[in-house]
Motif scaffolding. Structure first.
Motif, PDB file in Angstrom:
ATOM      1  N   PHE A  33      53.936  32.089 -41.674  1.00 43.62           N
ATOM      2  CA  PHE A  33      52.849  31.410 -42.383  1.00 43.62           C
ATOM      3  C   PHE A  33      53.123  31.322 -43.879  1.00 43.62           C
ATOM      4  O   PHE A  33      52.402  30.645 -44.603  1.00 43.62           O
ATOM      5  CB  PHE A  33      51.495  32.088 -42.115  1.00 43.62           C
ATOM      6  N   ARG A  34      54.178  32.000 -44.334  1.00 45.39           N
ATOM      7  CA  ARG A  34      54.549  31.891 -45.747  1.00 45.39           C
ATOM      8  C   ARG A  34      55.623  30.825 -45.978  1.00 45.39           C
ATOM      9  O   ARG A  34      56.107  30.647 -47.099  1.00 45.39           O
ATOM     10  CB  ARG A  34      55.045  33.243 -46.267  1.00 45.39           C
ATOM     11  N   PHE A 103      44.846  33.822 -43.192  1.00 40.82           N
ATOM     12  CA  PHE A 103      44.577  33.394 -44.569  1.00 40.82           C
ATOM     13  C   PHE A 103      45.444  34.223 -45.498  1.00 40.82           C
ATOM     14  O   PHE A 103      45.483  35.449 -45.401  1.00 40.82           O
ATOM     15  CB  PHE A 103      43.117  33.608 -44.956  1.00 40.82           C
ATOM     16  N   ASP A 104      46.164  33.534 -46.385  1.00 36.74           N
ATOM     17  CA  ASP A 104      46.827  34.236 -47.476  1.00 36.74           C
ATOM     18  C   ASP A 104      46.653  33.382 -48.728  1.00 36.74           C
ATOM     19  O   ASP A 104      46.271  32.213 -48.644  1.00 36.74           O
ATOM     20  CB  ASP A 104      48.291  34.544 -47.149  1.00 36.74           C
ATOM     21  N   HIS A 107      47.365  29.711 -49.018  1.00 37.81           N
ATOM     22  CA  HIS A 107      46.564  28.696 -48.344  1.00 37.81           C
ATOM     23  C   HIS A 107      45.555  28.023 -49.264  1.00 37.81           C
ATOM     24  O   HIS A 107      44.859  27.092 -48.831  1.00 37.81           O
ATOM     25  CB  HIS A 107      45.856  29.313 -47.138  1.00 37.81           C
ATOM     26  N   SER A 109      46.436  26.088 -51.256  1.00 38.85           N
ATOM     27  CA  SER A 109      47.000  24.742 -51.327  1.00 38.85           C
ATOM     28  C   SER A 109      46.267  23.777 -50.401  1.00 38.85           C
ATOM     29  O   SER A 109      46.404  22.558 -50.545  1.00 38.85           O
ATOM     30  CB  SER A 109      48.490  24.764 -50.970  1.00 38.85           C
ATOM     31  N   LEU A 110      45.486  24.306 -49.451  1.00 41.38           N
ATOM     32  CA  LEU A 110      44.668  23.432 -48.617  1.00 41.38           C
ATOM     33  C   LEU A 110      43.736  22.577 -49.470  1.00 41.38           C
ATOM     34  O   LEU A 110      43.445  21.431 -49.141  1.00 41.38           O
ATOM     35  CB  LEU A 110      43.835  24.255 -47.632  1.00 41.38           C
ATOM     36  N   GLY A 117      50.058  19.782 -46.677  1.00 37.11           N
ATOM     37  CA  GLY A 117      49.491  21.069 -46.302  1.00 37.11           C
ATOM     38  C   GLY A 117      48.246  20.931 -45.453  1.00 37.11           C
ATOM     39  O   GLY A 117      48.022  21.723 -44.524  1.00 37.11           O
ATOM     40  N   ARG A 118      47.417  19.934 -45.739  1.00 40.38           N
ATOM     41  CA  ARG A 118      46.203  19.735 -44.948  1.00 40.38           C
ATOM     42  C   ARG A 118      46.540  19.199 -43.553  1.00 40.38           C
ATOM     43  O   ARG A 118      45.891  19.562 -42.568  1.00 40.38           O
ATOM     44  CB  ARG A 118      45.243  18.800 -45.696  1.00 40.38           C
ATOM     45  N   PHE A 121      47.664  22.149 -41.553  1.00 42.29           N
ATOM     46  CA  PHE A 121      46.522  22.967 -41.148  1.00 42.29           C
ATOM     47  C   PHE A 121      45.935  22.439 -39.839  1.00 42.29           C
ATOM     48  O   PHE A 121      45.672  23.209 -38.897  1.00 42.29           O
ATOM     49  CB  PHE A 121      45.465  22.947 -42.252  1.00 42.29           C
ATOM     50  N   VAL A 268      38.454  27.394 -48.775  1.00 47.01           N
ATOM     51  CA  VAL A 268      39.528  27.692 -47.817  1.00 47.01           C
ATOM     52  C   VAL A 268      39.061  28.741 -46.813  1.00 47.01           C
ATOM     53  O   VAL A 268      39.316  28.617 -45.604  1.00 47.01           O
ATOM     54  CB  VAL A 268      40.801  28.149 -48.547  1.00 47.01           C
ATOM     55  N   LYS A 272      38.909  28.506 -42.744  1.00 47.44           N
ATOM     56  CA  LYS A 272      39.571  29.462 -41.858  1.00 47.44           C
ATOM     57  C   LYS A 272      38.581  30.104 -40.884  1.00 47.44           C
ATOM     58  O   LYS A 272      38.886  30.305 -39.698  1.00 47.44           O
ATOM     59  CB  LYS A 272      40.284  30.526 -42.690  1.00 47.44           C
TER      60      LYS A 272
END
Length: 345
Positions: A33-34, A103-104, A107, A109-110, A117-118, A121, A268, A272
């Motif tokens: 996820f990173r 979630f980090d 995210h 960036s969403l 990025g969206r 998602f 965000v 999530k």
């Protein structure tokens, strides 16, 4: 052992807290996820990485999962999975068996990042909940890659027009499927996200989500034909769900432009939490929640609301400070140099 509901992993930066969440996330069959490459998941000087876990569904059914990650050029490169001793091939094949929502801080960036990025998602969530979506998405991206290669050398490729017709036919069929899945999912997600944000902000602002399609349902093939000459001149594909987006607004204003850092984080988190609710709605199973440094930049009221949402579902949270979690019933661990020590049952 993790807690039945909340498990807190606290410790200083650089001790391996996020690595643990990443290992749990890999059980979904998804990539890091990173955004790390598979080779980056392997310990330095090690030939490969192995992840073993026992998962349990809400109905009590257990599964033994083993994932290996090999570097490029090895006998078994990439991520491969076994479930209950049965070889499943690519780890992506087990998507949906162990649902999780992560979630980090990246995210964020969403809200403030690019449309890519969206789109990711939406697509990542759909791959977990609808196993068939991954096959459709792969067919679309493969045809898109072939089309872009063709368009770059269109004038010197024999039979280019016929090849382009075939590729556009495949793209239109798969593109319509992708767009409809995204539209349906966002329609399910949006009410949950709006309610989450309303409670997080105590009604201070109203969140809204809206998909921004490039074509009306059933019209992608026609649009591809209309803009065929433009795509040939550009040497790249200009039409399709790979260029679509969805907007995130607060009181009608772009959250990307006008929202504060705290508001963006709240938006965000609302998305999530809504993603988790959608998993429950569609599959009947609560996903495991993986929350990395989740409370930063939230005021006390927003922290309090978020902590209440961690009940009734298994949640792993990392934090540099365990003070906020001492008021909860969570199991608390401390991590130092990759080693976990239990602080409180």
């Amino acid at each position: 052992m993790p807690g039945r509901e909340l498990t807190v992993i606290c410790g200083n930066n650089g001790q391996g807290k996020t690595n643990l969440l990443e290992a749990i996330w890999l059980l979904t069959g998804g990539k890091s996820f990173r955004g790390g490459k598979d080779a980056e998941l392997i310990r330095r000087d090690a030939p490969f990485a192995v992840l073993e876990a026992v998962t349990q569904r809400d109905d009590g059914v257990e599964s033994s999962v083993r994932i290996t990650v090999g570097p490029p050029g090895s006998e078994k490169p990439g991520r491969r999975a076994k479930v209950n001793g049965v070889d499943r091939g690519r780890a992506s094949s087990i998507a949906g068996g162990f649902p999780a929502v992560v979630f980090d801080p990246g995210h964020l960036s969403l809200v403030k990042g690019s449309p890519d990025g969206r789109r990711k998602f939406l697509d990542a969530a759909l791959c977990q909940m609808y196993p068939g979506y991954l096959a459709v998405y792969r067919r679309y991206t493969r045809a898109m890659t072939q089309k872009n290669a063709l368009l770059k050398k269109y004038e010197v490729t024999p039979g280019a027009a016929d090849i382009l017709d075939a590729l556009n036919g495949e793209l239109a069929a798969r593109g319509e499927e992708i767009q409809q899945r995204r539209l349906h999912y966002l329609a399910l997600l949006a009410p949950f996200a709006v309610e989450n944000y309303q409670r997080l902000s105590h009604g201070a602002e109203t969140l809204a989500l809206a998909y921004e399609p490039m074509f009306a349902p059933g019209q992608m093939a026609m649009l591809l034909q209309q803009r065929r000459s433009e795509e040939i001149r550009a040497g790249m594909s200009l039409i399709g769900p790979h260029r679509e987006d969805f907007s995130i607004t607060l009181d009608g204003h772009s959250a990307k432009v006008f929202a504060s850092q705290g508001q963006q984080r709240s938006a965000v988190l609302s998305l999530k939490l809504a993603e988790a609710a959608c998993v429950k709605e569609i599959t009947g199973q609560w996903p495991v929640m993986l929350l990395d440094d989740v409370l930063s930049e939230l005021d006390e009221s927003r922290k309090a609301y978020l902590l209440t949402r961690m009940a009734e579902k298994q949640t792993f949270v990392t934090s540099c400070d365990d003070a906020d979690f001492l008021k909860t019933d969570g199991v608390i661990y401390r991590m130092d140099s990759g080693v976990l020590t239990k602080v409180r049952d």
